[in-house]
Design a protein around this motif. Structure first.
Motif, PDB file in Angstrom:
ATOM      1  N   PHE A 129       0.881  -1.203  -0.088  1.00  0.00           N
ATOM      2  CA  PHE A 129       0.001   0.043  -0.034  1.00  0.00           C
ATOM      3  C   PHE A 129       0.951   1.150   0.050  1.00  0.00           C
ATOM      4  CE2 PHE A 129      -2.550   3.208   2.203  1.00  0.00           C
ATOM      5  CZ  PHE A 129      -3.557   3.192   1.514  1.00  0.00           C
ATOM      6  N   LEU A 130       1.859   1.235   0.699  1.00  0.00           N
ATOM      7  CA  LEU A 130       2.701   2.417   0.873  1.00  0.00           C
ATOM      8  C   LEU A 130       3.483   2.689  -0.722  1.00  0.00           C
ATOM      9  CD1 LEU A 130       4.535   2.072   4.473  1.00  0.00           C
ATOM     10  CD2 LEU A 130       2.937   3.790   3.667  1.00  0.00           C
ATOM     11  N   GLU A 131       3.776   1.517  -1.104  1.00  0.00           N
ATOM     12  CA  GLU A 131       4.497   1.663  -2.491  1.00  0.00           C
ATOM     13  C   GLU A 131       3.440   2.476  -3.288  1.00  0.00           C
ATOM     14  OE1 GLU A 131       6.838  -1.117  -5.734  1.00  0.00           O
ATOM     15  OE2 GLU A 131       5.911  -2.169  -3.995  1.00  0.00           O
ATOM     16  N   GLN A 132       2.250   1.802  -3.388  1.00  0.00           N
ATOM     17  CA  GLN A 132       1.200   2.382  -4.376  1.00  0.00           C
ATOM     18  C   GLN A 132       1.080   3.905  -3.921  1.00  0.00           C
ATOM     19  OE1 GLN A 132      -2.016  -0.247  -5.617  1.00  0.00           O
ATOM     20  NE2 GLN A 132      -1.392  -1.370  -3.919  1.00  0.00           N
ATOM     21  N   ILE A 133       0.820   4.404  -2.854  1.00  0.00           N
ATOM     22  CA  ILE A 133       0.509   5.823  -2.321  1.00  0.00           C
ATOM     23  C   ILE A 133       1.477   6.555  -2.567  1.00  0.00           C
ATOM     24  CG2 ILE A 133      -1.693   4.818  -1.001  1.00  0.00           C
ATOM     25  CD1 ILE A 133       0.254   5.864   1.260  1.00  0.00           C
ATOM     26  N   ARG A 134       2.843   6.225  -2.515  1.00  0.00           N
ATOM     27  CA  ARG A 134       3.948   6.950  -2.686  1.00  0.00           C
ATOM     28  C   ARG A 134       4.220   7.310  -4.252  1.00  0.00           C
ATOM     29  NH1 ARG A 134       7.419   3.556   2.083  1.00  0.00           N
ATOM     30  NH2 ARG A 134       7.076   5.283   3.734  1.00  0.00           N
ATOM     31  N   ALA A 135       3.707   6.279  -4.911  1.00  0.00           N
ATOM     32  CA  ALA A 135       4.047   6.381  -6.308  1.00  0.00           C
ATOM     33  C   ALA A 135       2.887   7.487  -6.895  1.00  0.00           C
ATOM     34  CB  ALA A 135       3.520   5.023  -7.025  1.00  0.00           C
ATOM     35  N   LEU A 136       1.793   7.743  -6.095  1.00  0.00           N
ATOM     36  CA  LEU A 136       0.902   8.652  -6.397  1.00  0.00           C
ATOM     37  C   LEU A 136       1.495  10.158  -6.026  1.00  0.00           C
ATOM     38  CD1 LEU A 136      -2.343   7.178  -5.437  1.00  0.00           C
ATOM     39  CD2 LEU A 136      -1.548   7.323  -7.797  1.00  0.00           C
ATOM     40  N   GLY A 137       2.479  10.060  -5.326  1.00  0.00           N
ATOM     41  CA  GLY A 137       2.902  11.379  -4.699  1.00  0.00           C
ATOM     42  C   GLY A 137       2.813  11.601  -3.267  1.00  0.00           C
ATOM     43  N   LEU A 138       2.089  11.055  -2.683  1.00  0.00           N
ATOM     44  CA  LEU A 138       1.820  11.061  -1.265  1.00  0.00           C
ATOM     45  C   LEU A 138       2.950  10.515  -0.341  1.00  0.00           C
ATOM     46  CD1 LEU A 138      -2.055   9.802  -0.928  1.00  0.00           C
ATOM     47  CD2 LEU A 138      -1.197  12.142  -1.175  1.00  0.00           C
ATOM     48  N   ASN A 139       3.037  11.316   0.809  1.00  0.00           N
ATOM     49  CA  ASN A 139       4.064  11.132   1.753  1.00  0.00           C
ATOM     50  C   ASN A 139       3.598  10.930   3.158  1.00  0.00           C
ATOM     51  OD1 ASN A 139       6.625  10.895   2.916  1.00  0.00           O
ATOM     52  ND2 ASN A 139       6.884  13.221   2.946  1.00  0.00           N
ATOM     53  N   PRO A 140       3.061   9.584   3.535  1.00  0.00           N
ATOM     54  CA  PRO A 140       2.446   9.606   4.958  1.00  0.00           C
ATOM     55  C   PRO A 140       3.898   9.413   5.840  1.00  0.00           C
ATOM     56  CG  PRO A 140       2.716   7.408   3.570  1.00  0.00           C
ATOM     57  CD  PRO A 140       2.917   8.445   2.632  1.00  0.00           C
ATOM     58  N   GLN A 141       3.215  10.128   7.095  1.00  0.00           N
ATOM     59  CA  GLN A 141       4.164  10.323   8.176  1.00  0.00           C
ATOM     60  C   GLN A 141       4.164   9.386   9.176  1.00  0.00           C
ATOM     61  OE1 GLN A 141       2.524  13.508   6.979  1.00  0.00           O
ATOM     62  NE2 GLN A 141       4.209  13.438   5.294  1.00  0.00           N
ATOM     63  N   GLY A 142       3.184   8.436   9.242  1.00  0.00           N
ATOM     64  CA  GLY A 142       3.034   7.682  10.255  1.00  0.00           C
ATOM     65  C   GLY A 142       1.938   6.723  10.127  1.00  0.00           C
ATOM     66  N   LEU A 143       1.602   5.793  11.151  1.00  0.00           N
ATOM     67  CA  LEU A 143       0.446   4.752  11.201  1.00  0.00           C
ATOM     68  C   LEU A 143      -0.278   5.103  12.274  1.00  0.00           C
ATOM     69  CD1 LEU A 143       2.727   1.518  10.668  1.00  0.00           C
ATOM     70  CD2 LEU A 143       1.590   2.990   8.842  1.00  0.00           C
TER      71      LEU A 143
END
Length: 220
Positions: free
Chosen positions: A142-156
């Protein structure tokens, strides 16, 4: 109880865990609370609040933000994809990113708004079918997919099952975050925030212990 007692307990839990004072951000969960109670906490100087519903937050927080500089508002409830645009415009952090359809809506909303809220990915640590959040073994993909969109999550973020010990869930969330290089851990509520702090929480979500019991019947 109340705000001052909770702050004292947070500081004591930080100290007991060998953590720096102020390492944990206290989110005062103001959903379904009477305005007078929220205004009293604002008057006491607290500036970090959490809401579960976009529509409810829209009805009260723009005015309070205008009168109380420095307020930071966190979205901690399930976020409908069609509310993403409104959420990005109102909230400083969103703790409940849990599916690709929402991620895509957030990308569009962030591009349109020009600023991005802090993002947390919600993990369903108890594998509860009725609860939102992705499963732990889905996180890396999931992180790989959303980072590919340009999102940069900071935590869980997690909400452990109501019954049983929360600590194993906090430990699991911490391990997942460490494995993915994510610094933020949104975990712990009124009944278990001290255990969450001991396990590394950076954000705790405390409502009734600050404001008093909620009266849902008042919302009609």
């Amino acid at each position: 109880m109340g705000l001052n007692e909770i702050i004292d307990r947070v500081r004591a839990a930080e100290q007991a865990a060998g953590r720096a004072e102020g390492a944990v951000e206290l989110i005062a969960v103001s959903k379904v609370q009477p305005d007078a109670r929220v205004e009293a906490v604002l008057a006491a100087g607290h500036r970090v609040f959490g809401e579960n519903y976009v529509q409810e937050a829209q009805g009260k927080w723009p005015g309070w933000k205008g009168r109380h500089p420095g307020v930071r508002l966190h979205m901690i409830g399930p976020l409908q994809s069609n509310k993403a645009k409104a959420a990005v415009g109102l909230f400083d952090a969103i703790h409940t990113l849990d599916r690709m359809s929402l991620a895509r809506k957030l990308v569009a909303a962030i591009e349109a708004h020009g600023t991005a809220p802090e993002l947390f990915v919600q993990i369903n640590t108890g594998d509860e079918p009725q609860k939102a959040g992705i499963l732990p073994d889905e996180l890396a993909g999931f992180l790989e997919q959303i980072r590919a969109l340009g999102l940069n999550p900071q935590g869980l973020m997690c909400i452990p099952p109501e019954s049983g010990d929360s600590t194993p869930h906090f430990r699991l969330l911490r391990r997942l975050a460490e494995s993915e290089g994510l610094p933020g851990l949104s975990m712990g509520m009124s009944a278990d925030f001290e255990s969450a702090i001991a396990e590394g929480a950076t954000h705790i979500r405390v409502g009734s212990a600050i404001f008093g019991a909620r009266d849902y019947s008042a919302k009609g």
